[in-house]
Motif scaffolding. Structure first.
Motif, PDB file in Angstrom:
ATOM      1  N   PRO A  75      65.790  33.618  49.680  1.00 31.44           N
ATOM      2  CA  PRO A  75      67.090  33.166  49.289  1.00 31.44           C
ATOM      3  C   PRO A  75      67.207  32.277  48.236  1.00 31.44           C
ATOM      4  CG  PRO A  75      66.816  33.345  51.672  1.00 31.44           C
ATOM      5  CD  PRO A  75      65.529  33.349  50.996  1.00 31.44           C
ATOM      6  N   ARG A  78      66.669  33.626  44.820  1.00 31.52           N
ATOM      7  CA  ARG A  78      67.590  34.544  44.274  1.00 31.52           C
ATOM      8  C   ARG A  78      69.075  34.286  43.911  1.00 31.52           C
ATOM      9  NH1 ARG A  78      66.752  39.366  48.952  1.00 31.52           N
ATOM     10  NH2 ARG A  78      64.662  39.970  48.373  1.00 31.52           N
ATOM     11  N   ARG A  79      69.106  32.763  44.460  1.00 31.94           N
ATOM     12  CA  ARG A  79      70.816  32.149  44.210  1.00 31.94           C
ATOM     13  C   ARG A  79      70.525  31.623  42.765  1.00 31.94           C
ATOM     14  NH1 ARG A  79      71.747  28.643  49.803  1.00 31.94           N
ATOM     15  NH2 ARG A  79      71.426  30.588  51.100  1.00 31.94           N
ATOM     16  N   ASN A  80      69.329  31.644  42.125  1.00 31.35           N
ATOM     17  CA  ASN A  80      69.237  31.248  40.758  1.00 31.35           C
ATOM     18  C   ASN A  80      68.960  32.392  39.848  1.00 31.35           C
ATOM     19  OD1 ASN A  80      69.546  29.156  39.061  1.00 31.35           O
ATOM     20  ND2 ASN A  80      67.252  28.544  38.968  1.00 31.35           N
TER      21      ASN A  80
END
Lengths: 219, 316
Positions: A75, A78-80
């Motif tokens: 996660p 993916r947030r970046n």
């Protein structure tokens, strides 16, 4: 930003979707990933966002070897990364605002900050007046721009787009590509998978060409 | 560009606040969801309530049966009938001696006059007794042993029989054994029924949550793709499971209250016919709390099982 080192991906029981692919996308660079259907574009994208893991070789994203991360770290990676899909992946029972704010809610932003950033992202893609409507009432091009707003609202360092203009007419496609170019100009690294070769030629950016899972890099 | 975006949520205090805010938001959405799908929710609550109410009824039956046995309170008493010539004074002295030998136990001396008065008030034979020329009842010592194991009770009884002045020792061990066996059988039944129905509740809640997951499949996929943790995906469903569990407990509690209200009148009439002021016992505060906590936990566990299964399937 992205570095592939002799990466192969073989699906169980199938042929190699990618074989010995090596390339690098520098920080702040924009590039098009092209090739026929089934050449491995989507597989390459999935490796970057760790939806799949490479069978051989190493994938580095932002300096991190994503092949080795535990599933609990995915996660955070993916947030970046902002991702734009051909089929938008919008939630049709939520308003445009709720769709775009989702990554911020997940990242734990405060209420006021969420409102500010969502409006900024929506006005960037030209949909400032549509935040209260449901995506189903929007045109295909508008829906795709909502998807882009959602991808950039968290101000990611890397933007991936998988066939973002697949269903759009040439004028709208050009508009969408210009948007990606604008994000690139403020420092975001962008990788766009597309088979729209005319458009790629007009944009005049770097091309990474896949053929049967192998790399044929041109310029 | 990116450092500013992340600074807002990396400090532990901010992370905790964001986490709390997420819980508040999810709780709100869960409540709205229950109101929106109130038909489905009500059905689920009823099913869970009925599943919960069966062991509760059995438990209440058992509890009331145990307390109906009067001052028995689950402990047998040994009655030592004294020789009719035995004076009240020496009777008291004997009782004192027995009490000194076993300080933990209750030893009571009942004089012939007290015995007569009690018998008159309880048996309904008052008039007949009044017509007798003298009190036919002997003095009595009642011992409430702390060790109620039947073998130990028998040893005690034969010990008492050999005491001077004691004419008869009465203790119906078989009756006590039977009652105990019945009560412990009932307790086992409550436990077994609770376990079976707990599994049933898990399945009902798990299945309901599984359907909710199916309905939100697209949303879960998007949440995962934009960096939602498994915890973030799980949270709304855990709240939903908790809601179903607590709603089921509330339904069961209401069913119990309604049944008690329905039965109370006849039970009191029946008790009165035995000259007994018995009134039906309901669930205490601790028991009620226990039902809510257990049911809420079952809800959360059922939901967690369903979501984890879905998350595993997504990853593979």
């Amino acid at each position: 930003m992205i570095r592939f080192d002799q990466v192969s991906k073989r699906y169980p029981g199938g042929k190699d979707a990618l074989s010995r692919v090596s390339f690098e996308l520098a920080d702040g660079e924009i590039a098009f990933l092209t090739g026929h259907s089934g050449a491995g574009k989507s597989t390459l994208m999935k490796l970057v966002i760790v939806m799949e893991r490479a069978s051989q070789g190493q994938v580095f994203v932002n300096g991190m070897n994503v092949n080795r991360v535990r599933s609990g770290q995915i996660p955070a990676i993916r947030r970046n990364i902002g991702v734009v899909f051909q089929n938008h992946q919008l939630l049709f029972d939520r308003t445009v605002f709720d769709n775009v704010s989702l990554p911020l809610l997940i990242a734990g932003f405060q209420h006021r900050e969420i409102g500010r950033r969502v409006r900024a992202a929506l006005s960037k893609v030209g949909l400032a007046d549509k935040e209260r409507v449901l995506p189903i009432t929007l045109s295909g091009g508008e829906q795709q721009r909502v998807g882009i707003a959602r991808a950039v609202v968290n101000r990611p360092a890397l933007l991936l787009a998988d066939e973002p203009t697949g269903n759009l007419d040439p004028a709208l496609s050009q508009e969408i590509m210009n948007l990606f170019d604008q994000f690139n100009q403020v420092g975001v690294s962008v990788l766009i998978a597309t088979h729209d070769l005319d458009l790629v030629a007009r944009m005049g950016k770097r091309q990474i060409v896949l053929h049967d899972g192998r790399l044929q890099e041109g310029v | 560009m990116t450092s500013g975006a992340r600074a807002a949520v990396t400090r532990p205090r901010d992370r905790f606040r964001a986490w709390m805010a997420n819980h508040r938001r999810v709780l709100g959405e869960t409540l709205v969801g229950f109101r929106r799908d109130w038909g489905t929710s009500l059905m689920t609550w009823l099913v869970l309530g009925i599943a919960l109410v069966l062991p509760l009824f059995l438990y209440l039956l058992l509890m009331n049966a145990a307390s109906i046995s009067g001052g028995f309170e689950g402990k047998p008493r040994i009655s030592l009938y004294l020789d009719s010539g035995y004076s009240a004074q020496s009777g008291k002295a004997l009782a004192q001696r027995l009490a000194d030998g076993n300080p933990a136990e209750l030893v009571v001396y009942i004089s012939p006059e007290e015995a007569l008065a009690e018998f008159q008030s309880r048996s309904g034979f008052g008039d007949v007794l009044n017509s007798l020329p003298s009190n036919p009842l002997p003095g009595l010592i009642e011992v409430t042993p702390s060790d109620i194991e039947p073998g130990a009770l028998r040893r005690r009884a034969s010990e008492y029989e050999s005491l001077p002045g004691v004419s008869m020792v009465v203790m119906d061990v078989a009756w006590i054994e039977r009652l105990f066996a019945l009560l412990s059988l009932g307790e086992r039944l409550v436990v077994a029924l609770s376990l079976v129905l707990a599994v049933g509740m898990l399945l009902v809640i798990g299945n309901t949550i599984r359907l909710a997951i199916e309905n939100r499949r697209a949303e879960i996929e998007v949440v995962k793709l934009v960096g939602g943790t498994d915890g973030f995906v799980r949270r709304p469903f855990l709240y939903m499971g908790l809601g179903y569990g607590l709603g089921g407990a509330l339904t069961a509690w209401l069913l119990v209250q309604i049944s008690l209200w329905f039965l109370r009148g006849p039970v009191e009439l029946l008790a009165q016919s035995y000259q007994n002021a018995y009134s039906l016992q309901g669930l205490g505060v601790i028991e009620t709390l226990g039902v809510f906590v257990a049911s809420g936990l079952l809800g959360i566990i059922g939901a967690a099982l369903a979501v984890n299964k879905h998350l595993r399937e997504m990853d593979s």
